[in-house]
Design a protein around this motif. Sequence first.
Motif, short mmCIF file in Angstrom:
data_model
loop_
_atom_site.label_atom_id
_atom_site.label_comp_id
_atom_site.label_asym_id
_atom_site.label_seq_id
_atom_site.Cartn_x
_atom_site.Cartn_y
_atom_site.Cartn_z
N ALA A 171 -13.87 20.22 1.14
CA ALA A 171 -13.53 21.64 1.26
C ALA A 171 -14.76 22.53 1.16
CB ALA A 171 -12.51 22.02 0.19
N ALA A 172 -15.82 22.04 0.51
CA ALA A 172 -17.01 22.87 0.30
C ALA A 172 -18.22 22.18 0.89
CB ALA A 172 -17.21 23.13 -1.19
N GLY A 173 -19.36 22.92 0.90
CA GLY A 173 -20.59 22.40 1.47
C GLY A 173 -20.92 23.09 2.77
N ASN A 174 -21.92 22.55 3.49
CA ASN A 174 -22.22 23.09 4.81
C ASN A 174 -21.68 22.15 5.87
OD1 ASN A 174 -24.10 20.97 5.12
ND2 ASN A 174 -25.80 22.23 4.39
N GLU A 175 -22.04 22.40 7.11
CA GLU A 175 -21.45 21.62 8.21
C GLU A 175 -21.78 20.14 8.10
OE1 GLU A 175 -21.45 21.59 13.12
OE2 GLU A 175 -22.55 23.12 12.02
N MET A 176 -22.97 19.81 7.55
CA MET A 176 -23.41 18.42 7.54
C MET A 176 -23.24 17.73 6.18
SD MET A 176 -26.89 18.80 9.84
CE MET A 176 -27.19 17.03 9.92
N ILE A 177 -23.28 18.47 5.10
CA ILE A 177 -23.22 17.90 3.76
C ILE A 177 -22.01 18.45 3.02
CG2 ILE A 177 -24.42 17.61 1.55
CD1 ILE A 177 -27.05 17.95 3.05
N GLY A 178 -21.13 17.56 2.57
CA GLY A 178 -19.94 17.98 1.85
C GLY A 178 -20.17 18.02 0.35
N GLU A 179 -19.49 18.93 -0.34
CA GLU A 179 -19.60 19.08 -1.79
C GLU A 179 -18.23 18.93 -2.44
OE1 GLU A 179 -23.33 22.27 -2.28
OE2 GLU A 179 -21.26 22.86 -2.76
N SER A 180 -18.22 18.32 -3.61
CA SER A 180 -17.03 18.29 -4.45
C SER A 180 -17.48 18.33 -5.90
CB SER A 180 -16.19 17.04 -4.18
OG SER A 180 -16.93 15.86 -4.49
N MET A 181 -16.57 18.75 -6.81
CA MET A 181 -16.92 18.88 -8.22
C MET A 181 -15.87 18.19 -9.07
SD MET A 181 -18.24 22.86 -8.35
CE MET A 181 -17.04 23.46 -7.16
N SER A 182 -16.33 17.70 -10.23
CA SER A 182 -15.43 17.07 -11.18
C SER A 182 -15.85 17.44 -12.58
CB SER A 182 -15.43 15.55 -11.00
OG SER A 182 -16.72 15.02 -11.29
N GLY A 183 -14.93 17.26 -13.55
CA GLY A 183 -15.21 17.55 -14.94
C GLY A 183 -14.45 18.76 -15.45
N ALA A 184 -14.26 18.80 -16.78
CA ALA A 184 -13.50 19.88 -17.40
C ALA A 184 -14.22 21.22 -17.29
CB ALA A 184 -13.23 19.55 -18.86
N LEU A 185 -15.55 21.22 -17.06
CA LEU A 185 -16.32 22.46 -16.97
C LEU A 185 -16.47 22.95 -15.53
CD1 LEU A 185 -19.17 21.73 -19.54
CD2 LEU A 185 -17.05 22.98 -19.89
N ALA A 186 -15.95 22.21 -14.58
CA ALA A 186 -16.04 22.63 -13.18
C ALA A 186 -15.28 23.94 -12.99
CB ALA A 186 -15.47 21.55 -12.27
N PRO A 187 -15.68 24.77 -11.99
CA PRO A 187 -14.95 26.03 -11.76
C PRO A 187 -13.45 25.83 -11.65
CG PRO A 187 -16.95 25.95 -10.45
CD PRO A 187 -16.82 24.61 -11.09
N THR A 188 -13.04 24.76 -11.03
CA THR A 188 -11.64 24.34 -11.05
C THR A 188 -11.59 23.07 -11.89
OG1 THR A 188 -11.25 25.27 -8.84
CG2 THR A 188 -9.65 23.66 -9.68
N PRO A 189 -11.21 23.16 -13.16
CA PRO A 189 -11.28 22.00 -14.05
C PRO A 189 -10.59 20.77 -13.47
CG PRO A 189 -10.74 23.97 -15.29
CD PRO A 189 -10.68 24.35 -13.84
N ASN A 190 -11.29 19.64 -13.62
CA ASN A 190 -10.79 18.38 -13.05
C ASN A 190 -11.08 17.29 -14.07
OD1 ASN A 190 -10.22 16.11 -11.58
ND2 ASN A 190 -11.66 16.52 -9.93
N GLY A 191 -10.10 16.89 -14.84
CA GLY A 191 -10.30 15.89 -15.86
C GLY A 191 -10.42 16.51 -17.25
N THR A 192 -10.62 15.66 -18.26
CA THR A 192 -10.64 16.12 -19.64
C THR A 192 -12.00 15.98 -20.31
OG1 THR A 192 -9.92 13.93 -20.39
CG2 THR A 192 -8.19 15.55 -19.93
#
Length: 435
Positions: free
Chosen positions: A385-406
């Motif tokens: 969902a994020a990144g530029n046309e060639m490189i994709g980005e994703s985030m994980s962890g409770a501190l991520a802007p959208t918390p993911n995990g504990t």
Amino acid sequence: MSVSRGQLNKAYVSAINFLDQRDINPAIIDVANDTNFLDTMRLFGRTKVAKMANYHTWVNTDMFPTITAGVTTGSGSTIVTTALTAGNLFLRPGDLVSLPNEGVAYVYSLSTSSGIDTLTLHSVNTDGLTLVSGNSLQYAGNVVGEESDQVTNRNYDVVKYFNLIQAFREIDSHTDIQGMTPVETTYNGSNLYTMYEHAIKIQALKASIDIAMIQGRQSVSQFGDASPALVDAAGKPLQTTMGLNQYTTTYGVAAALATPGTLVTSDMDNLAVSLNAVKAPADYMGYASDAAKRVYDTYFKNLGSSGLYSGRLNIDGKEIDLTIDGYKYGSRTYELVPMRVFDHPKVLSASIKKSIYWIPKGKVPVKGGGAEPRIQIRYLKHGFAAGNEMIGESMSGALAPTPNGTVNNWAMHWTTYQGLECLGVQHFVKQTVVA
């Protein structure tokens, strides 16, 4: 806290932990000085979406192949019989050929046995035909008589070339405590070390791609193989891309200075002869390390005003703020492009660093009209969902802007799928320059 007698001096104050201020330059000095092959391709628009994890091109064969005589009888007369060497299945009755003594002969008849053509040649005038085993024959057109019948059909095949997309990943992760603890250094105005780490990880990802695009070797396995030969620890298939070095050494021209480290005029002549032999175009750029470029600088700067000229690199009408040196020799223009990654002391092989990769500047023509870039990055559109046309980005962890995990951390993940594509590689040259 203790009390003591005596004069207050520097040693007394410095003995108290953390009391002295520190003179610290908050800037992080960049001594790595790594520039990117990938960024250069993007600046010139040399990137193209791939539909699949492998991509294919078709190249036409030479219209007029080399024809070599084998066992020959009748040399010196007006009628000669010669058995060509294996694989010479181009000529047909009615063709004309020129001989080493500039005589021209008519292919009167032809027979084929076990893949060997045997020709009967008739001189088109009264001159004798001088031909011996090992001589080359050049196609000189064809001729038919009055009320002629059809000539024998020829088939011109095409050759397939392909390369693979390689998947790359990188990560930047930090804990809750470090994420809120400032340090003495700053990066882009922030004194959180995590900001610097984030930036350097992106640079590391691009450097990994650069190395693959130059030194990568195509894997024997592909993602779609039922029983892949190359797998990761989880048994999942892997595939790697063919880099510039393998493209050039496999399909291009191999050249070398007669005396590595010293360029002389005959070396330039030999390069020109090699390019003429493959019908190469007129404008070239040479990716070079500092060591390889200095060999050329030494030669041309000894010539005074007739040596190198300086300018900005221009490809397909686009300029990049990169000063290059160029020269004209014979009918061609050559421009030397410094490639900083070639100077890196810890990556790329010695063979690559000692060489200049001469690549045509323009596009390669396509049969039927149009043209394609000689060299470009192919990439798959990622599904992130994020990144530029060639490189994709994703985030994980409770501190991520959208918390993911504990777990109290924040990890940034980058994924990209890229490969190198080189077209008309028969015109590329790897020239060994440095000893």
